[in-house]
Design an enzyme around this catalytic site. Sequence first.
Site, PDB file in Angstrom:
ATOM      1  N   ASP A   7      31.331  31.855  66.499  1.00 52.35           N
ATOM      2  CA  ASP A   7      31.192  32.658  65.267  1.00 52.35           C
ATOM      3  C   ASP A   7      30.596  31.787  64.149  1.00 52.35           C
ATOM      4  O   ASP A   7      29.617  32.186  63.480  1.00 52.35           O
ATOM      5  CB  ASP A   7      32.591  33.173  64.870  1.00 52.35           C
ATOM      6  CG  ASP A   7      32.561  34.350  63.930  1.00 52.35           C
ATOM      7  OD1 ASP A   7      31.462  34.840  63.604  1.00 52.35           O
ATOM      8  OD2 ASP A   7      33.659  34.792  63.509  1.00 52.35           O
TER       9      ASP A   7
ATOM     10  N   TYR B  98      40.963  32.111  70.949  1.00 48.53           N
ATOM     11  CA  TYR B  98      41.825  33.235  71.339  1.00 48.53           C
ATOM     12  C   TYR B  98      42.563  33.011  72.658  1.00 48.53           C
ATOM     13  O   TYR B  98      43.359  33.858  73.076  1.00 48.53           O
ATOM     14  CB  TYR B  98      41.025  34.546  71.366  1.00 48.53           C
ATOM     15  CG  TYR B  98      40.813  35.148  69.984  1.00 48.53           C
ATOM     16  CD1 TYR B  98      41.313  34.531  68.830  1.00 48.53           C
ATOM     17  CD2 TYR B  98      40.135  36.347  69.811  1.00 48.53           C
ATOM     18  CE1 TYR B  98      41.117  35.077  67.562  1.00 48.53           C
ATOM     19  CE2 TYR B  98      39.938  36.913  68.543  1.00 48.53           C
ATOM     20  CZ  TYR B  98      40.432  36.274  67.432  1.00 48.53           C
ATOM     21  OH  TYR B  98      40.248  36.834  66.181  1.00 48.53           O
TER      22      TYR B  98
HETATM   23  N1  APR Z   1      27.066  28.842  72.005  1.00 49.56           N
HETATM   24  C1  APR Z   1      27.748  29.354  73.059  1.00 49.56           C
HETATM   25  N2  APR Z   1      29.085  29.244  73.177  1.00 49.56           N
HETATM   26  C2  APR Z   1      29.762  28.586  72.200  1.00 49.56           C
HETATM   27  C3  APR Z   1      29.124  28.038  71.066  1.00 49.56           C
HETATM   28  C4  APR Z   1      27.703  28.183  70.985  1.00 49.56           C
HETATM   29  N3  APR Z   1      27.010  27.724  69.961  1.00 49.56           N
HETATM   30  N4  APR Z   1      30.081  27.468  70.294  1.00 49.56           N
HETATM   31  C5  APR Z   1      31.258  27.636  70.911  1.00 49.56           C
HETATM   32  N5  APR Z   1      31.081  28.313  72.067  1.00 49.56           N
HETATM   33  C6  APR Z   1      32.053  28.719  73.084  1.00 49.56           C
HETATM   34  C7  APR Z   1      33.409  28.061  73.100  1.00 49.56           C
HETATM   35  O1  APR Z   1      33.313  26.774  73.716  1.00 49.56           O
HETATM   36  C8  APR Z   1      34.207  29.041  73.965  1.00 49.56           C
HETATM   37  O2  APR Z   1      33.956  28.815  75.349  1.00 49.56           O
HETATM   38  O3  APR Z   1      32.385  30.080  72.883  1.00 49.56           O
HETATM   39  C9  APR Z   1      33.587  30.399  73.601  1.00 49.56           C
HETATM   40  C10 APR Z   1      34.465  31.295  72.745  1.00 49.56           C
HETATM   41  O4  APR Z   1      35.248  30.515  71.866  1.00 49.56           O
HETATM   42  P1  APR Z   1      35.516  30.893  70.333  1.00 49.56           P
HETATM   43  O5  APR Z   1      34.253  30.746  69.558  1.00 49.56           O
HETATM   44  O6  APR Z   1      36.709  30.138  69.887  1.00 49.56           O
HETATM   45  O7  APR Z   1      35.831  32.498  70.398  1.00 49.56           O
HETATM   46  P2  APR Z   1      37.207  33.290  70.720  1.00 49.56           P
HETATM   47  O8  APR Z   1      38.085  32.579  71.674  1.00 49.56           O
HETATM   48  O9  APR Z   1      36.780  34.692  71.050  1.00 49.56           O
HETATM   49  O10 APR Z   1      37.969  33.286  69.333  1.00 49.56           O
HETATM   50  C11 APR Z   1      37.512  34.080  68.271  1.00 49.56           C
HETATM   51  O11 APR Z   1      37.574  32.234  66.742  1.00 49.56           O
HETATM   52  O12 APR Z   1      35.797  31.389  65.555  1.00 49.56           O
HETATM   53  C12 APR Z   1      36.850  32.252  65.512  1.00 49.56           C
HETATM   54  O13 APR Z   1      36.115  33.935  63.978  1.00 49.56           O
HETATM   55  C13 APR Z   1      36.414  33.682  65.334  1.00 49.56           C
HETATM   56  O14 APR Z   1      38.655  34.284  64.793  1.00 49.56           O
HETATM   57  C14 APR Z   1      37.657  34.365  65.802  1.00 49.56           C
HETATM   58  C15 APR Z   1      38.078  33.540  66.991  1.00 49.56           C
END
Ligand code: APR
Length: 186
Positions: free
Chosen positions: A41, A132
């Site tokens: 995000d 999450y």
């Molecule tokens: N490109 C692809 N994948 C990525 C990137 C990127 N640039 N950055 C991080 N990731 C990966 C992480 O390593 C993980 O495998 O995305 C996956 C999802 O992780 P999160 O971003 O933490 O998402 P999620 O688990 O759904 O949690 C959502 O986190 O950032 C906050 O605002 C968001 O509150 C929400 C929560």
Amino acid sequence: MELNLSSGKALRLLLGDITKIRVDAIVNAANSQLQGGGGVDGAIHRAGGPSLMRELDQIRKESGDCPTGSAAVTTAGALPAQFVFHAVGPIYQDGQQGEPDQLRGCYRTCLALAEERGVRMLSFPAISTGAYGYPLAEAASIALETVAQHLRAADTGVREVLFVLWDQGTLDIHAKALSRLAGKLE
Ligand code: APR
């Protein structure tokens, strides 16, 4: 690694940064408040620029929070895409609180939005598997099965779905899940 489906449609796994790969729509792993955060995000908002948050502010004003399993659509600012689908995955508790259905719903929502908007190429991160806390192997099976099921339908406009995975461990787990799925589909 990839799974080729009927009529030239494909599901592919890539290692990398989802903000760098050109597609028609990028899926974000957002939160219900649509307020941005860390992880993917944060990366999407940094790369896309402030117009994404301005559009989300407007959506929040008009429609309130975005429930788990659904998604809000914005344009993509400076990202190499037309749209961003800000999808809200489930916060994993113990797997008995409807999390699998919610995660499946999240992928289905994005695929339906893609069809509505004429998207041919769509990229997903591994929704819910970071902050999450969704166990990776289970989330990978749900994600890949849901997308493969959609792409196998006869009349999809979506031709190619990329899972863009941030680290090698995450890619390996998805590759295993994809081989299992390919075995089942044979
Ligand atoms: N490109 C692809 N994948 C990525 C990137 C990127 N640039 N950055 C991080 N990731 C990966 C992480 O390593 C993980 O495998 O995305 C996956 C999802 O992780 P999160 O971003 O933490 O998402 P999620 O688990 O759904 O949690 C959502 O986190 O950032 C906050 O605002 C968001 O509150 C929400 C929560």
